[in-house]
Each structure stands twice: as structure tokens, then as C-alpha cells.
Design a protein around this motif. Structure first.
Motif, short mmCIF file in Angstrom:
data_model
loop_
_atom_site.label_atom_id
_atom_site.label_comp_id
_atom_site.label_asym_id
_atom_site.label_seq_id
_atom_site.Cartn_x
_atom_site.Cartn_y
_atom_site.Cartn_z
N ALA A 105 0.84 -1.19 0.00
CA ALA A 105 0.00 0.00 0.00
C ALA A 105 0.88 1.24 0.00
CB ALA A 105 -0.92 0.01 1.22
N ILE A 106 0.60 2.14 -0.95
CA ILE A 106 1.21 3.45 -1.00
C ILE A 106 0.08 4.45 -1.12
CG2 ILE A 106 3.37 2.62 -2.02
CD1 ILE A 106 2.37 3.55 -4.73
N PRO A 107 0.31 5.73 -0.87
CA PRO A 107 -0.79 6.68 -0.92
C PRO A 107 -1.56 6.62 -2.24
CG PRO A 107 1.12 7.72 0.05
CD PRO A 107 1.57 6.36 -0.42
N GLY A 108 -2.83 6.25 -2.13
CA GLY A 108 -3.71 6.20 -3.30
C GLY A 108 -3.71 4.90 -4.06
N TRP A 109 -2.82 3.96 -3.71
CA TRP A 109 -2.73 2.70 -4.44
C TRP A 109 -2.62 1.54 -3.45
CZ3 TRP A 109 -2.84 2.28 -9.82
CH2 TRP A 109 -2.73 3.48 -10.53
N ARG A 110 -3.08 0.37 -3.89
CA ARG A 110 -2.89 -0.85 -3.12
C ARG A 110 -2.86 -2.03 -4.09
NH1 ARG A 110 -6.62 -0.33 0.39
NH2 ARG A 110 -8.23 -1.67 -0.55
N LEU A 111 -1.80 -2.81 -4.01
CA LEU A 111 -1.64 -4.01 -4.83
C LEU A 111 -1.63 -5.21 -3.89
CD1 LEU A 111 -1.08 -5.44 -7.53
CD2 LEU A 111 1.37 -5.11 -7.08
N SER A 112 -2.55 -6.14 -4.13
CA SER A 112 -2.69 -7.30 -3.25
C SER A 112 -2.64 -8.58 -4.06
CB SER A 112 -4.02 -7.24 -2.47
OG SER A 112 -4.09 -6.08 -1.68
N LEU A 113 -1.69 -9.42 -3.71
CA LEU A 113 -1.68 -10.79 -4.21
C LEU A 113 -2.39 -11.61 -3.13
CD1 LEU A 113 -0.72 -12.82 -6.35
CD2 LEU A 113 1.38 -13.07 -5.04
N ASN A 114 -3.70 -11.76 -3.29
CA ASN A 114 -4.52 -12.32 -2.23
C ASN A 114 -4.18 -13.78 -1.95
OD1 ASN A 114 -6.10 -9.85 -2.16
ND2 ASN A 114 -6.99 -10.56 -4.08
N SER A 115 -3.83 -14.51 -2.96
CA SER A 115 -3.44 -15.91 -2.77
C SER A 115 -2.56 -16.34 -3.94
CB SER A 115 -4.67 -16.83 -2.67
OG SER A 115 -5.37 -16.86 -3.90
N LEU A 116 -1.61 -17.17 -3.62
CA LEU A 116 -0.72 -17.72 -4.63
C LEU A 116 -0.36 -19.13 -4.23
CD1 LEU A 116 1.19 -17.44 -7.10
CD2 LEU A 116 2.95 -16.68 -5.50
N GLY A 117 -0.55 -20.07 -5.13
CA GLY A 117 -0.19 -21.45 -4.86
C GLY A 117 0.72 -21.98 -5.95
N TYR A 118 1.84 -22.55 -5.53
CA TYR A 118 2.79 -23.11 -6.50
C TYR A 118 3.18 -24.51 -6.05
CZ TYR A 118 6.71 -23.62 -9.69
OH TYR A 118 7.57 -24.07 -10.69
N SER A 158 -4.76 -15.02 -7.05
CA SER A 158 -5.78 -13.99 -7.01
C SER A 158 -5.07 -12.66 -6.82
CB SER A 158 -6.76 -14.24 -5.87
OG SER A 158 -7.69 -13.17 -5.77
N LEU A 159 -5.24 -11.76 -7.78
CA LEU A 159 -4.53 -10.49 -7.79
C LEU A 159 -5.54 -9.35 -7.85
CD1 LEU A 159 -1.64 -9.20 -8.01
CD2 LEU A 159 -2.02 -9.16 -10.47
N THR A 160 -5.33 -8.32 -7.00
CA THR A 160 -6.21 -7.16 -6.97
C THR A 160 -5.37 -5.89 -6.99
OG1 THR A 160 -7.90 -8.34 -5.70
CG2 THR A 160 -8.00 -5.94 -5.69
N LEU A 161 -5.72 -5.00 -7.88
CA LEU A 161 -5.11 -3.67 -7.94
C LEU A 161 -6.20 -2.65 -7.64
CD1 LEU A 161 -2.70 -1.80 -8.56
CD2 LEU A 161 -3.44 -1.81 -10.96
N TRP A 162 -5.95 -1.80 -6.61
CA TRP A 162 -6.95 -0.84 -6.16
C TRP A 162 -6.38 0.56 -6.26
CZ3 TRP A 162 -6.76 2.69 -2.14
CH2 TRP A 162 -7.98 3.29 -1.76
N LYS A 163 -7.21 1.51 -6.71
CA LYS A 163 -6.79 2.90 -6.85
C LYS A 163 -7.82 3.81 -6.18
CE LYS A 163 -4.43 6.47 -8.48
NZ LYS A 163 -5.09 7.49 -7.63
N ASP A 164 -7.31 4.73 -5.36
CA ASP A 164 -8.18 5.71 -4.72
C ASP A 164 -8.46 6.86 -5.69
OD1 ASP A 164 -9.59 7.21 -2.95
OD2 ASP A 164 -7.85 7.94 -1.83
N LEU A 165 -9.74 7.15 -5.89
CA LEU A 165 -10.15 8.23 -6.77
C LEU A 165 -10.99 9.24 -6.00
CD1 LEU A 165 -11.14 6.13 -9.92
CD2 LEU A 165 -9.01 7.37 -9.53
#
Length: 740
Positions: free
Chosen positions: A665-678, A689-696
Motif C-alpha cells: 500500500a502506497i498513498p492512493g494505491w494498493r496491490l494485493s496478491l490475495n493468494s498464490l499457490g505453486y 488472485s490479484l487485486t489492484l486498487w486505486k483511490d479516486l
């Protein structure tokens, strides 16, 4: 006259009101300003520069206020603020009658629940009610909001609801969506009203409008929401969700849906609910019901195809009550279906009667219990071989307990159980089995010398199939056991530790079951021949340390060893070992101002030694979990930045798997790799499961990418933070997009 016209006053002056107050005495209007000018002929007062007027619970602040004493009206110009116990409105012009409590304000703006309402004109038609013209509602606090719901005519019931006709969603003043009317709840409490819906397109459903809903607050304890989903290919789906909470008497919920599909002509439905209540002098009722037309109904209409699909249904109802001076009673009916195995289990009904614990002479206690059940089991493998089993059963148990004697305590228990099982195959009788069993157990326990916890037990069990000619099958068993703890403190002053406590707890047990020859009711014991004779050993090791400057106690690890010796075969069973350590326990979280750093790690391993081959077992599974975070809290802007990491690795003879998640998380942004299986053995990703979030500001945008096995899906949307139902994304443009 000239004197009064030019008089400059710097203190507030009271003016007696003409009408009587609601109580005894007269109402008084208080006013003031940096300059107060009286016009005696016109019965007017002009307040200039930081002017204010107070009357009852009403207060007005403005650059200038003209008060007509005879007409009892106020005219306020520029930077007007009008306040009552229920309203707080700002504007550029206010005309208000203090007697009728009615008025008009231009360029009005007021705060409502979760947002703001602005209008070119706002008319106070009566207390707590506003009529607005050319009004806008938004949750954006900027002077020029990023979005707004615009209505040429709006009626606002303060702390209740806003009614607009028509309503237009405008983004940057550009019209996007419109509706002939809308009801928007604007209350801090629950209020009835229409809720936002979404539109879009799907290949299997066509163009749709989903979530057209009305939220109805029935009373302070219950509410219900009615939904309608309109799909051009499938039809109209009706849904409802209701909740009621009347603590401590009753609470529950109900959800249901129904559709008659236009393309398949099928009627499909789902209904489920839960209920818990107390009534009739302490009687308690708990119930849960689930009903589905078919198992594929829910996932076909879900927004995400990867939603978890339940493959069973479970319903039950249970009534229980404590009976004064007797004990407690409960009756239970349940229905469980497994759609994968094509089985169904009904308990119609099951009941238990606990007669409580009674005190006997000598401070002994007795606890009797009765139980009954009638179980029906169905099996149907794709309709080819149907099977049915009926099994009524009943039982009784009795437990005696002694007080604490110098040599310890005594527990004696006796139980009887009877079951009648009737089997059917394709509706034809296929056999019967009546089983009777009983068990008697005598056990004592002591704490010798305040150190050793010991126990001794004797038990007798027998069972008989009443439908065969075989004799009873009696069994005897004797058990002995003891455990104790040893402690040692190590003066360790390393790795942030101040002393180490090592605790060793051995548990030793002996089980002996003699061979029994069926004969009569109790059989014939052969004491020189044993059916089972086993000596068990379990050793628990615990490690605890004092860490940090405050010397907090923390568990840093444990180790367990167990094995058994078969006295009949004189063979040692595999020696099992389990180790668990938390190597980062001596280093607790660090808080440096607004920055928090925390790390944790746990390693669990198990293995066994095979005495027969004098070697270690091939499989030694190891599970490792690690978490680390470094976050910074900005209390001024209510934001959090930093990174969080979670990793789990399991390793064994047949598996080598890594799972994890990370969030940045950085100001205005959040990148989350919610789950990863290898999977290291197969060298492939199993899921992610990958989520990219932007504050508007008042909006937010996100992109989701999910994969599980061979299935994958993606989603994206831009939505209002405080109104997440209003969004534009994949569902809106599904027709023009590839993929699922």
C-alpha cells in the motif's frame, strides 16, 4: 430618529416577542453584530458584520441580517448559516418567518447521512422538511464534486429520506444515467427506501438490470429487502432477504429467490433461513432450513463463476428446555443431503433427557441420561440402485461420582444401547439387524505427593446381535496411567532472552485386555492369555522464555515423543516425534512512532523411527509459516501504507507446496496478491488472485484477476466508495469483453 439611525452598538440587545411562548412567560429573540442599526418608523433592525439571531432552538449567522419586528421576518444576505436542532444549512440568501418557521434559502447546502445536498433554492415548508429545486446529492465534499445525483424537484425529510423526480447521475456535470424517480435514505438510522441497482450484459443472461430493490424497515427489530433482477434472455428473478433481532427472545434471517426461465421453462428456487428463540418459561428453539430446486441454480446466477459451490444441504430443528428439579430435555429433527454421493440422512426425531446431577448420601453424585433416535438413510447412485435403511435406537446411561477422598476419587458409569436396523433395496426388504450393547466402567484418580497424577480403570463391554445364533461377545479391559512434570530454568542471556524454562511431562499408560471365551452372560476369562497388552509412553517438552526489556513470557517451542510396546508380540511401535518452534518469538513487534514492524514464524515437523528396520521413515513432513509486516499509520489523513507478507510452505514425500499472499500500500494505491499457490513437484501454479486498487477521492477503482485450476476469471469496476452499488465495470460492458 437620526440618533437611532446612526446608533452603533457592539453588544447584543434583547427584544421582547409579541406572542406568548409555549410555556409561561414570553419568547425572546436575541440578536447581535458588530453594528446594529434601528429603523424606528419601519420597525426594523439592521445587523451588520458578523450578525446573528437566536430564537428558541434556531440560530442564524450571516454578513448582514434585516429583522422586521412587526412581520417577524428575517432577511439574511451572504454567507448565511441556518441552524436548528435538526437542520444545518448554508447559503447566500435566507428569508425566514420566525413564527411560521418557514423560509427560503438560495444556493443552499446541507449535510445528510454520508453526503451533502446542494440546491439552487431550498424551501423550509415546515420543521424537518425541505423542498429543493435543481438539487444535487453527492458524497464528495469538494466545491465542484466529481459526481452528483441531480433532481430538478426534491423533497427532503431531514434524517429520513429524500424523494427526487426525476433523478440523473452526472459525472463531471455529464449526464450518465437517469430514472423517473428515486427514494434515497439519508438517515443515520435505518430507513425504508429504494436502493441503487446495476445494469449490464451477459452472454447467457442478455441485457440485465440487477438489484432493483426496496429496503423496508418494518420496525426497530426487523427489516426486509425485496430484489428484482430483469434479464432479457432468462426472465425476471425475484429475491428477498429478511432479518429480525429481538434479543434475548428471538433472532433469525431468511433468504429466498425464484425464477421461471423464459428459455428453459423451468421453475427454479432457493430458500434458506435460520431462527433462534426463547419462549414458554425458558424453552429454546433453534432451527435452520435449506431448500434448492437444483444444485446448479446458485452458481449459474452468481456474479463470479468461482464462487464456492456447496454440494450438500442441511436442515434441522431443535427444541430444548431445562425442567426445574428434573434436568433438561431436547428433541431434534434433521435432514442432511449429499448431492455428490447421492445420499440423504434423516433423523425423525432424536431426543435426549438429562435428569441432572443429584446428590446422594455421603456427597456422592448421580447423573442419569436417556436418548432416542430414529434415523433414515437413503442412497441413490444416479437412480440405478436405491437403498434405504431405518434405524431406531435408544440408550440409557448412568454415572456415579464420589467426593474427593484421601486416596482420590471414584467414577462409575453404566450404559445400555439398543438399535434396530432394517435395510431395503429398491423398496424390497433386504435384512434386519438388532444390536444390543452395554458397558460398565470403574475408574479412580489420585494426585500422589502433590506431583503424580495417576488413574486406574476397569471396564466391561458386551454386544449381541439378536437376530443370529452367535453368543454374546464380552470384552474386559484394565488401564493404568500416570503423569508428572519436571522443570528446569536455564540462565540464558542471549538473543533477547532472559532465562529459559524447560518443562518435561512424561505420560505412561498400560492397557491390558484378557482373552475371553464366549460363554454365558459374562464369558470365560483366560487371564494367562491376553487379547491386547500394551505399554504406551508420551513425553511432552515445552520451552518458555522471558523476552525483551519487560521480560514477557513467551512460548518458543515444544517437542513431543511417543511410542508403545506390545507385550504380546514384544515389538516396539514406531517412535513418533513432533517438533514445533517459533524462532522469532524472542523478538516482539516494534513500534517506532507511527511505524509498526512485526514478524512471526512457526516451523512444525514430524517424523518417525522404525525399530524393525532401524531407520527413519521416508516421509518427514515439514510445515513452515512466515508473516511480516511494516506499516505506517497517518492519523491526520486516515491512511495506512506499508507492506504485508504471508508465506506457508509444506514439504513431504508426496507434496511440496508454497502458498502465500502479499499486500503493498502506497498513498492512493494498493496491490494485493490475495493468494498464490505453486506446486514444486508439478512445477506449476495451482491458483492465484490479484487485486489492484486505486483511490479516486470519492470513487475507487479496482481490477481483479483470479485463477483456480483450469478456471479463471477477471473483473474490474469503478464505484462510489460510500455507495458501492453504483459502479461501472465488467458487468456493464460484458458483451464487448473476452473471457469468462
Amino acid at each position: 430618529m437620526l440618533f437611532w439611525a446612526l446608533l452603533l452598538l457592539t453588544q447584543p440587545f434583547p427584544v421582547a416577542a409579541a406572542q406568548e411562548s409555549d410555556t409561561t412567560g414570553s419568547d425572546i429573540i436575541w440578536y447581535g453584530g458588530q453594528r446594529v442599526i434601528f429603523f424606528a418608523k419601519r420597525n426594523e433592525v439592521l445587523l451588520l458584520d458578523s450578525a446573528w439571531v437566536r430564537y428558541r432552538d434556531m440560530s442564524v449567522y450571516s454578513d448582514s441580517i434585516r429583522y422586521d419586528i412587526k412581520a417577524r421576518t428575517l432577511t439574511c444576505h451572504k454567507d448565511v448559516r441556518f441552524r436548528t436542532s435538526t437542520e444545518d444549512i448554508t447559503g447566500s440568501l435566507l428569508m425566514y418567518n420566525v413564527d411560521t418557521r418557514r423560509g427560503m434559502m438560495r444556493t443552499a447546502r446541507t449535510g445528510v447521512e454520508n453526503g451533502f445536498l446542494a440546491a439552487n433554492e431550498a424551501w423550509l415548508v415546515k420543521e424537518r422538511v425541505l423542498n429543493a429545486r435543481r438539487a444535487e446529492y453527492t458524497t464528495c465534499e469538494l466545491a465542484h464534486p466529481h459526481y452528483a445525483f441531480y433532481g430538478p424537484r426534491v423533497k427532503l425529510f431531514m434524517d429520513d429520506i429524500a424523494v427526487a423526480e426525476p433523478v440523473v447521475l452526472r459525472i463531471w456535470r455529464v449526464p450518465v444515467l437517469a430514472a423517473p424517480f428515486w427514494l434515497v435514505p439519508v438517515a443515520s438510522k435505518r430507513k425504508s427506501g429504494l436502493m441503487p441497482f446495476k445494469v449490464g450484459n451477459a452472454r447467457d443472461q442478455g441485457y440485465f438490470a440487477k438489484g432493483i430493490s426496496y429496503y423496508w424497515v418494518i420496525n426497530d427489530y426487523s427489516d426486509i429487502t425485496f430484489y428484482t433482477d430483469i434479464m432479457t434472455k432468462k426472465g425476471v428473478q425475484f429475491r428477498t432477504e429478511g432479518v429480525y433481532i429481538v434479543k434475548p427472545f428471538a433472532q433469525g434471517s431468511v433468504q429466498g429467490s425464484f425464477i421461471r426461465e423464459w428459455d428453459t421453462k423451468r421453475r427454479r428456487y432457493s430458500l434458506n433461513g435460520e431462527h433462534a428463540s426463547r419462549f414458554l418459561f425458558g424453552t429454546e428453539l433453534r432451527a435452520r432450513g435449506e431448500f434448492l430446486s437444483d444444485t446448479s441454480y446458485a452458481p449459474e446466477y452468481a456474479e463470479e463463476r468461482l464462487d464456492w459451490l456447496r454440494q450438500d444441504m442441511f436442515s434441522f430443528a431443535e427444541v430444548s428446555r431445562r425442567i426445574r428439579n428434573i434436568g433438561s430435555f431436547s428433541a431434534r429433527v434433521e435432514d442432511r443431503r449429499d448431492f455428490i454421493r447421492h445420499t440423504r440422512r434423516l433423523n425423525l426425531p432424536g431426543a435426549t433427557l438429562g435428569l441432572g446431577t443429584r446428590t446422594l448420601p455421603g456427597r456422592w453424585t448421580i447423573t442419569p441420561n436417556l436418548s432416542f433416535s430414529r434415523v433414515l438413510e437413503f442412497a441413490d447412485s444416479a437412480g440405478t440402485d436405491t437403498a434405504l435403511s431405518r434405524r431406531p435406537a435408544g440408550g440409557i446411561s448412568l454415572s456415579l461420582g464420589s467426593p474427593d477422598y484421601p486416596f482420590g476419587n471414584i467414577d462409575i458409569s453404566q450404559s445400555f444401547h439398543y438399535a434396530d436396523r432394517q435395510n431395503y433395496r429398491r423398496n424390497r426388504f433386504a435384512g434386519r439387524s438388532r444390536q444390543f450393547s452395554d458397558e460398565t466402567r470403574f475408574q479412580t484418580g489420585q494426585r500422589l505427593f502433590g506431583v503424580f497424577n495417576t488413574y486406574e480403570a476397569l471396564s466391561f463391554r458386551q454386544s449381541d446381535n439378536l437376530d443370529d445364533t452367535l453368543p454374546l461377545s464380552p470384552e474386559y479391559a484394565a488401564d493404568l496411567g500416570t503423569s508428572f512434570s519436571l522443570y528446569r530454568v536455564w540462565g540464558l542471556e542471549r538473543l533477547n532472552m532472559h532465562g529459559l524454562l524447560h518443562t518435561v511431562t512424561p505420560n505412561i499408560g498400560l492397557t491390558w485386555e484378557p482373552a475371553v471365551t464366549p460363554k454365558g452372560l459374562f464369558g470365560h476369562i483366560q487371564p494367562l492369555d491376553s487379547a491386547r497388552a500394551q505399554l504406551t509412553l508420551l513425553v511432552n517438552n515445552g520451552f518458555q522464555a522471558k523476552v525483551g526489556p519487560e521480560k514477557q513470557k513467551r512460548d518458543i517451542g515444544s517437542a513431543t515423543f511417543s511410542t508403545s510396546w506390545n507385550l504380546r508380540t514384544r515389538r516396539l511401535s514406531p517412535i513418533l516425534a513432533g517438533v514445533s518452534i517459533t524462532p522469532l518469538a524472542p523478538f516482539p513487534a516494534r513500534d517506532t512512532g507511527p511505524v509498526r514492524i512485526r514478524a512471526d514464524m512457526r516451523i512444525d515437523a514430524s517424523g518417525s523411527f522404525l525399530p524393525d528396520s532401524m531407520r527413519l521413515a521416508r516421509d518427514i513432513p515439514v510445515a513452515t509459516s512466515f508473516s511480516w509486516e511494516m506499516t505506517r499509520h497517518d492519523t491526520l489523513h486516515k491512511t495506512e501504507t506499508g507492506i504485508r507478507l504471508n508465506l506457508s510452505h509444506s514439504f513431504g514425500q508426496l507434496h511440496n507446496m508454497l502458498t502465500g499472499s502479499v499486500s503493498i500500500a502506497i498513498p492512493g494505491w494498493r496491490l494485493s496478491l490475495n493468494s498464490l499457490g505453486y506446486n514444486f513437484r508439478d512445477r506449476r501454479l495451482t491458483d492465484y488472485s490479484l487485486t489492484l486498487w486505486k483511490d479516486l477521492h470519492c470513487w475507487e477503482a479496482f481490477v481483479n484477476l483470479n485463477r483456480l485450476g483450469a478456471k479463471w476469471t477477471y473483473d474490474f469496476a469503478v464505484q462510489i466508495k460510500k455507495l458501492p452499488e453504483v459502479k461501472f465495470g465488467k458487468s456493464t460492458f460484458r458483451t464487448f469483453l473476452p473471457g469468462p
